[in-house]
Design an enzyme around this catalytic site. Structure first.
Site, PDB file in Angstrom:
ATOM      1  N   ASN A  45     -11.688 -28.614  -1.791  1.00 11.65           N
ATOM      2  CA  ASN A  45     -12.321 -27.387  -1.315  1.00 11.65           C
ATOM      3  C   ASN A  45     -12.835 -27.638   0.104  1.00 11.65           C
ATOM      4  O   ASN A  45     -12.763 -28.762   0.611  1.00 11.65           O
ATOM      5  CB  ASN A  45     -13.422 -26.907  -2.268  1.00 11.65           C
ATOM      6  CG  ASN A  45     -14.552 -27.909  -2.421  1.00 11.65           C
ATOM      7  OD1 ASN A  45     -14.953 -28.577  -1.462  1.00 11.65           O
ATOM      8  ND2 ASN A  45     -15.078 -28.038  -3.639  1.00 11.65           N
ATOM      9  N   SER A  56     -15.771 -27.802   1.527  1.00  6.54           N
ATOM     10  CA  SER A  56     -16.859 -28.767   1.734  1.00  6.54           C
ATOM     11  C   SER A  56     -16.359 -30.194   1.552  1.00  6.54           C
ATOM     12  O   SER A  56     -16.759 -31.108   2.290  1.00  6.54           O
ATOM     13  CB  SER A  56     -18.022 -28.473   0.784  1.00  6.54           C
ATOM     14  OG  SER A  56     -17.625 -28.599  -0.562  1.00  6.54           O
ATOM     15  N   GLU A  57     -15.477 -30.427   0.582  1.00 11.35           N
ATOM     16  CA  GLU A  57     -14.902 -31.761   0.387  1.00 11.35           C
ATOM     17  C   GLU A  57     -14.036 -32.150   1.580  1.00 11.35           C
ATOM     18  O   GLU A  57     -14.067 -33.300   2.039  1.00 11.35           O
ATOM     19  CB  GLU A  57     -14.062 -31.770  -0.897  1.00 11.35           C
ATOM     20  CG  GLU A  57     -14.884 -31.651  -2.179  1.00 11.35           C
ATOM     21  CD  GLU A  57     -14.028 -31.384  -3.399  1.00 11.35           C
ATOM     22  OE1 GLU A  57     -14.486 -31.679  -4.523  1.00 11.35           O
ATOM     23  OE2 GLU A  57     -12.904 -30.854  -3.243  1.00 11.35           O
ATOM     24  N   ASP A  81      -9.856 -26.260 -11.025  1.00  9.96           N
ATOM     25  CA  ASP A  81      -8.940 -26.672 -12.092  1.00  9.96           C
ATOM     26  C   ASP A  81      -7.813 -25.667 -12.257  1.00  9.96           C
ATOM     27  O   ASP A  81      -6.653 -26.029 -12.455  1.00  9.96           O
ATOM     28  CB  ASP A  81      -9.691 -26.798 -13.419  1.00  9.96           C
ATOM     29  CG  ASP A  81     -10.750 -27.886 -13.406  1.00  9.96           C
ATOM     30  OD1 ASP A  81     -10.684 -28.765 -12.522  1.00  9.96           O
ATOM     31  OD2 ASP A  81     -11.644 -27.857 -14.268  1.00  9.96           O
TER      32      ASP A  81
END
Length: 480
Positions: A194, A196-197, A263
């Site tokens: 995502n 932020s990751e 997921d």
């Protein structure tokens, strides 16, 4: 981009990663505890769902694809619940059990659909990496795609060995990454962080172009084939070597809970790839799936009928004029959602007030109305020379524009009996002065338990009468 629903039943996928149990305690809360300023919840429902890599595998199975799951658990009640629920959903499980450690469990306490508290039961697993790799190697010949579902809980201790094993068999490897060290995913086909990751690894991206540039650099550094960044309300961005960036907008719908959306994304992409879809099409399908799942509470799997309906709406094929093959799929989807199908047929040469009132009443007999109309050749056989007045394409367009009509289909035979055998509507409706036994196709519908109803047209309204009146006004000449 033209989307279609893939054949997921021939798309086996292997998931390797951190398995956990998501437990939900539901109940009403009407007072504050006298012991501390916290609400008192009277638990009246306990719900257990597979989480983490288990939810990924569950999503694959819910799409109708064969799913294998390799992970690490304790040897406890939570592991037994996970195994039982996943097996019941069609997921084959190969768990490495550790008797001295608990299965990772996340307990959420909810009241009035609001989460009040989360309690985690977990310890980092002392995973036997070689044993897990042996298990994976024994399954690679059964699948077409491998997913590494990494939550940083200790199941994945040998990322590179797993990636090399899969790539040696030319299997795509998709990784849902965790942490700031993405080098462990080097050589994977696709990683799906995502935003932020992603920014935790490459730095803040102030512009879309900066995101693209840093993403392409990361692809080169890690020897990836592609990178998919999920961006919440900004949708998704797919980056590939030598290709223009693909930006997909978020689906416009109310967000109820984003738990498990990642997921859903990776499971849908992987299953679509296993079914033979291109990567852009697989990502577009995942974007639709994510739009569905965020409207559900907690970790949840979407079903194939739900995704099929989203695909149909995306392509504008949900309603209106359909081919017989398209209609069969649409009816199957409607039935999966518990909808009652009504069927009527006729020439509908000149649409008049009698038709409109009749179709509105027919629609009231169920949830979806199919109008099947004779094509031009069969109208001529039934009505004689000079008919139809309007070609089949025009008749179908007018009918599709009526609010009461969901689907319009044409047929070349003199009767709709073959369509009735294929569609098996819940209700067959006919307008006019007929007995039930005189309705064409009644015996077909009644044989499988469907209903047959005869409705009256509005008085003095009929296509034949309108045509005759036009002829009289034109001195007996055929209407033009």
């Amino acid at each position: 981009m033209k989307l279609t629903m893939p054949r997921f039943d021939s798309a086996p996928v292997l998931v390797v990663g951190d398995v956990m149990l998501d437990r939900y305690w539901h109940g009403p809360s009407h007072r504050i505890s006298p012991e501390a300023p916290v609400p008192v919840v009277r638990v009246d429902q306990i719900e257990d769902r597979p989480g983490g890599a288990g939810n990924v595998a569950l999503n694959i199975a819910a799409l109708g694809a064969p799913a294998w799951l390799v992970g690490v658990t304790g040897e406890d009640e939570a592991a037994e619940i996970l195994q039982r629920r996943l097996n019941a959903a069609g997921v084959y499980c190969a768990f490495q059990g550790h008797p001295e450690q608990p299965t990772i469990t996340k307990l959420r306490v909810l009241s009035r659909h609001q989460q009040l508290l989360r309690v985690d039961f977990e310890e980092p697993f002392a995973t036997d990496g070689e044993a897990l790799l042996d298990t994976v190697n024994g399954l690679l010949d059964k699948v077409r795609v491998v997913i590494l579902s990494d939550y940083g809980k200790g199941a994945l201790v040998n990322h590179q060995a797993l990636i090399r094993a899969a790539r040696a068999r030319n299997l795509p490897v998709l990784a849902d990454p965790k942490g700031k060290d993405f080098s462990v995913y080097r050589g994977a086909t696709l990683i799906t962080p995502n935003l932020s990751e992603f920014e935790a690894v490459v730095g803040v991206c102030s512009t879309e172009q900066e995101l693209v540039d840093k993403g392409l650099a990361l692809i080169e550094e890690l020897e990836l084939e592609a990178l998919l960044v999920t961006r919440s309300e900004h949708g998704m961005t797919l980056l590939r070597r030598g290709e223009v960036a693909l930006h997909l907008p978020a689906r416009a719908r109310e967000v109820f809970d984003v738990t498990g959306a990642g997921d859903t994304v990776i499971s849908t992409v992987a299953t679509a790839l296993a079914a033979g879809e291109s990567l852009p099409n697989a990502v577009a399908l995942a974007n639709l799936a994510a739009g569905i799942v965020i409207g559900k509470l907690g970790t949840a799997a979407i079903s194939a009928p739900e995704l099929r309906r989203a695909v149909q709406h995306e392509q504008g094929a949900g309603l209106g004029v359909l081919s017989a093959d398209q209609l069969i799929v649409a009816v199957e989807d409607a039935r999966a959602h518990g909808e009652r199908i009504v069927f009527t047929n006729g020439c509908f040469d000149i649409i008049h007030a009698g038709h409109v009132g009749y179709l509105e009443e027919a629609r009231s007999q169920g949830d979806r109305l199919i109008v099947a109309i004779n094509d031009d050749a069969s109208v001529t056989r039934l009505k004689g020379p000079g008919r139809p007045i309007n070609a089949v394409e025009r008749r179908m367009t007018v009918l599709a524009g009526l609010g009461a009509v969901d689907w319009v289909v044409s047929f070349a035979e003199d009767t709709p009996e073959e369509l009735l055998k294929q569609l098996r509507p819940d209700v067959l409706v006919k307008g006019g002065d007929y007995g039930i036994d005189q309705v064409v196709g009644a015996s077909i519908v009644q044989a499988y338990g469907g209903e047959v109803k005869v409705l009256k047209f509005v008085d003095s309204c009929s296509t034949t009468a309108i045509v005759e009146k036009i002829r009289e006004q034109n001195g007996g000449e055929a209407a033009s």
